[in-house]
Structure formats: C-alpha cells, structure tokens
Motif scaffolding. Structure first.
Motif, short mmCIF file in Angstrom:
data_model
loop_
_atom_site.label_atom_id
_atom_site.label_comp_id
_atom_site.label_asym_id
_atom_site.label_seq_id
_atom_site.Cartn_x
_atom_site.Cartn_y
_atom_site.Cartn_z
N LEU A 273 -5.67 3.11 -2.84
CA LEU A 273 -5.76 2.98 -4.29
C LEU A 273 -5.75 4.31 -5.02
CD1 LEU A 273 -8.35 0.11 -4.79
CD2 LEU A 273 -5.87 0.00 -4.97
N ILE A 274 -6.09 5.39 -4.31
CA ILE A 274 -6.15 6.70 -4.96
C ILE A 274 -5.12 7.67 -4.42
CG2 ILE A 274 -8.60 6.48 -5.54
CD1 ILE A 274 -9.23 8.22 -3.12
N ASP A 275 -4.41 7.29 -3.38
CA ASP A 275 -3.39 8.16 -2.80
C ASP A 275 -2.10 8.01 -3.60
OD1 ASP A 275 -1.78 9.75 -1.26
OD2 ASP A 275 -1.53 8.29 0.35
N THR A 276 -1.77 9.04 -4.38
CA THR A 276 -0.54 9.02 -5.19
C THR A 276 0.48 10.02 -4.68
OG1 THR A 276 -1.53 10.59 -6.75
CG2 THR A 276 -1.78 8.24 -7.24
N SER A 277 0.34 10.46 -3.44
CA SER A 277 1.30 11.41 -2.87
C SER A 277 2.66 10.73 -2.67
CB SER A 277 0.79 11.95 -1.54
OG SER A 277 0.62 10.90 -0.61
N GLN A 278 3.69 11.55 -2.53
CA GLN A 278 5.03 11.02 -2.36
C GLN A 278 5.12 10.12 -1.13
OE1 GLN A 278 7.41 11.57 -4.59
NE2 GLN A 278 8.89 10.26 -3.56
N GLY A 279 5.65 8.91 -1.30
CA GLY A 279 5.79 7.99 -0.19
C GLY A 279 4.59 7.12 0.07
N SER A 280 3.51 7.29 -0.70
CA SER A 280 2.31 6.48 -0.49
C SER A 280 2.55 5.06 -0.98
CB SER A 280 1.12 7.09 -1.24
OG SER A 280 1.32 7.00 -2.63
N ALA A 281 1.68 4.14 -0.55
CA ALA A 281 1.80 2.74 -0.95
C ALA A 281 1.70 2.59 -2.46
CB ALA A 281 0.74 1.91 -0.24
N MET A 282 0.82 3.37 -3.08
CA MET A 282 0.64 3.28 -4.52
C MET A 282 1.90 3.70 -5.27
SD MET A 282 -1.21 2.45 -7.09
CE MET A 282 -2.86 2.25 -6.43
N THR A 283 2.50 4.84 -4.90
CA THR A 283 3.71 5.30 -5.60
C THR A 283 4.88 4.35 -5.36
OG1 THR A 283 4.22 6.74 -3.71
CG2 THR A 283 3.03 7.72 -5.54
N GLU A 284 4.96 3.78 -4.15
CA GLU A 284 6.03 2.83 -3.88
C GLU A 284 5.87 1.57 -4.73
OE1 GLU A 284 6.21 2.02 0.26
OE2 GLU A 284 6.90 4.04 0.82
N MET A 285 4.63 1.10 -4.87
CA MET A 285 4.39 -0.08 -5.68
C MET A 285 4.73 0.20 -7.15
SD MET A 285 0.87 -2.21 -6.40
CE MET A 285 0.30 -0.94 -7.55
N LEU A 286 4.31 1.39 -7.65
CA LEU A 286 4.62 1.74 -9.03
C LEU A 286 6.12 1.85 -9.25
CD1 LEU A 286 1.81 4.38 -9.71
CD2 LEU A 286 1.93 2.03 -10.55
#
Length: 400
Positions: free
Chosen positions: A363-376
């Motif tokens: 939920l807080i990992d916004t690094s490139q390729g993370s689950a959060m950035t991919e979902m966004l």
C-alpha cells in the motif's frame, strides 16, 4: 503552531519552529556511508564495551540457514506453536469426526514446508528459551540492528514483549525491519563488507518503558551536539520543567561512558533516562541512511556529507547560521558546544502513528514496477480508454 524547545546549553528557552515536516518522518537520506560504519552499530560489535551501561541482555548467534528462513515467503505456525493462543475454549477440543474430511493432503505445501523448516532449528529455539528464562521470563527481541516493532500487529498482545521462543520467531519472521537488516542493510553504503556478516539475535529484559523518557543523541567529531525526544508522534507534557535536568544527565552520561569509546567520530545513540536519574544506553545508529534525524535535519546538525574525508577541514568545523523564512525557523552555527536539546512543546495535529507499521507494504510502495504503481497505471489507462470511447460516441451521434 507546532514548536520545539531548545535546552539551556543551546539557545535560551525560546520557542522555535521545527524543521520542515519531512525531517520529522523516517525518510531516507541517500548520501552514502561506509559499510564499516554500519557494522560498528551492530549490537555484537559494541555491547561488550558498553555492557555496564546497557540494559541486561543475551545474544544468540544465528546459523546461516536460520537467517535465510527468516526472509523466506510465508509465515505459518505448526499445531504445537505457542506464539498465539489456541482458538478453542479451555477444556473443549474437537473430535476426529468433526474433521473427518481434513487431511495433510489438503494443507498447502508451502504451509507444511514452512512449519517443517521452523522445526529444523532446535538449537536456536532452545538457546532462545534458555535466554528468556535467564532474563526473567519476558524479553524484547532484535536482530543485529533492528527491533521487529513493525510486526507487533501479528501478536496476540500487540506488544513487542515475548515470553517464549515461538513468539520471538513469529515477530522476526513477520518483520520488514528484520528483512531489511538481512537483505538491504548496506544499500546506503559506498562499499560492501569485506567478509560475510554474522547475524545475532539479541534478547533484552523487557521493561515497560515510558516513551517520553527515550532520547536520540547526535554525536559529531566525538562531541555531543544535539538530542531530542525519540518518539516524535506524541507531545509529552510531563517533560516540561525537567528538560534542563534531563539534558545534564545525558551530557554527563555521554562524557563519562561513551565519548571517545565508540570507534566512529560521527554517530547517533539512543538512551533511556529513568525518573530516578539513571541513564541507560539503548542502541547506536549510523549517521544518515536509514536513521531518522527526528526533530533535526542532517545538514542543520552540520554533518555535511557522510564521507568526511572528502570534505575540507574548514567545512567540517564551520557551518553558517541559516534562516528558513518559510517556517520562521532559525538554526544557529553548529559547533562542539552548546548542546541543542529539543522536545515538542505543543500537541500535534497529525503525525504518523506506530500503528502505521501494520499497513501492508504494497500500500505504500510506489517504486517503479510496484503493485501500487501498476494498479494506478491500469486505472489511468482504463480512464483514458473510457474517455476516448465517450468522445467517439459523442462524435458518431447523428445530428438531430
């Protein structure tokens, strides 16, 4: 307005604005340190020298296989594990008929394998259980550098207190801080350890410590230049009227027991000041990297870059006074004296809380390729596609 107070060895008792908000968070300073500086802060490196002024503790050397087990995926408990209470009421047990359709074949292989792996370290478990008994029956665990306080959400008591070896292993295996110690401890270094790093499990006697009595101290060139409350998420009214005494106790403790005895000239230390006036050493931390400056910022303290030998002597010992017009904060020249002592002097409107440790990392990992950035990105792509479809539909409508 949120303010901090400077002790009498610093500026006069004057209310000052704190550093910018980002410096009160555990943000990472990417300027590099040497691997040896990280190693010097490992418990097994400094404890023998400072044992007399530290909390009572025991160390358990960890085999390589156990360290690898701690960072393997999954946290599963065997039926005999005592880390968590049993779900059934006392005196009530399920009969075999009630579970007639259950078998080992129904269990996920990863769960069976993990439980079996945990049982492969009887020497470690026995050593931990023996140390717990020797330390009074309740302990606080930590790996070489970090305490797994981010994993208290997984325990039955929501506490770092452990009374058996299973609780210790559960906390270690569930902790991102412990995983960082094993996998990423030297990420902020310009070099690597020359030899394989031996990891130790540290067990300290559990005390119900008061968070307002814990302080982080900043040492530069073997001199104590700053100190502040360690928990910056809370305002502690009980500290008011006692800051001068606490400051004196910390300074006396440092000069008598610590100064020139730790191998590095620049470092931080965490101490506990009891209401009786006794001071105890809690930990050492390297400058910058993953260490939080709390109510300070690193440049304000005058450390410059962490690689001091690349900085001219004139820059190491002279730091001009700075004024931050945006926050009306004034920072004086940092020298060996006076000591800058800071506490929060007003209640805080909003600060990160310890319970935030329980938030899943995804939920807080916004690094490139993370689950959060991919979902966004997927949401953005979907929104773009819907917008395009809407425009096409509007364009293709026949004129009335």
């Amino acid at each position: 307005m949120l303010t901090v107070s400077a002790g009498r060895r610093g500026q006069e008792q004057e209310e000052r604005s704190p550093p910018p908000a980002q410096f009160t968070l555990a943000c990472i300073d990417q300027r590099m340190a040497h691997a040896q500086q990280i190693l010097n802060c490992s418990f097994d490196r400094w404890h023998d020298t400072f044992q007399a002024v530290s909390f009572r503790s025991r160390s358990v050397p960890l085999p390589k296989e156990f360290v690898e087990y701690l960072v393997e995926d999954g946290v599963y408990l065997s039926e005999s594990n005592t880390a968590l209470p049993k779900r059934s009421a006392p005196g009530i047990s399920a009969t075999e008929d009630e579970y007639h359709d259950w078998s080992e074949e129904d269990e996920p292989l990863s769960r069976i394998d993990d439980a079996q792996r945990a049982a492969q370290f009887p020497q470690v478990v026995a050593a931990v259980q023996s140390a717990i008994a020797d330390l009074g029956g309740a302990v606080v665990p930590k790996l070489s550098w970090s305490c797994p306080k981010d994993a208290t959400w997984v325990t039955a008591s929501n506490s770092i207190k452990c009374t058996n070896a299973d609780e210790v292993v559960l906390l270690l295996k569930s902790s991102d801080r412990v995983a960082h110690d094993i996998c990423n401890a030297f990420d902020s270094c310009i070099d690597s350890p020359e030899q394989a790093v031996p990891y130790v499990l540290v067990l300290k006697t559990y005390y119900d410590l008061k968070p307002e009595r814990e302080f982080r101290c900043f040492i530069k060139g073997h001199d104590l230049i700053g100190a502040c409350q360690r928990d910056v998420t809370q305002y502690f009214p009980a500290l008011h009227g006692h800051t001068d005494d606490i400051e004196e106790l910390i300074l006396e403790f440092f000069e008598e027991h610590i100064q020139h005895k730790f191998p590095d000239p620049d470092y931080t230390m965490d101490v506990y000041v009891a209401t009786t006036g006794k001071v105890r050493l809690m930990d050492f931390n390297p400058i910058r990297g993953f260490t939080a400056p709390l109510l300070f910022d690193w440049d304000e303290l005058g450390y410059g870059v962490s690689n001091r030998e690349n900085v001219p002597d004139s820059q190491q010992h002279q730091h001009e006074a700075m004024t931050d017009a945006g926050s009306n904060s004034v920072v004086g020249t940092v020298t060996a004296a006076p000591l800058d002592f800071r506490i929060l002097t007003k209640p805080i409107a909003m600060q990160p809380n310890k319970s935030a440790y329980g938030v899943p990392y995804d939920l807080i990992d916004t690094s490139q390729g993370s689950a959060m950035t991919e979902m966004l990105q997927q949401l953005q792509d979907a929104d773009t596609a819907l917008t395009a479809m809407h425009l096409v539909t509007q364009t293709s409508k026949p004129e009335e």
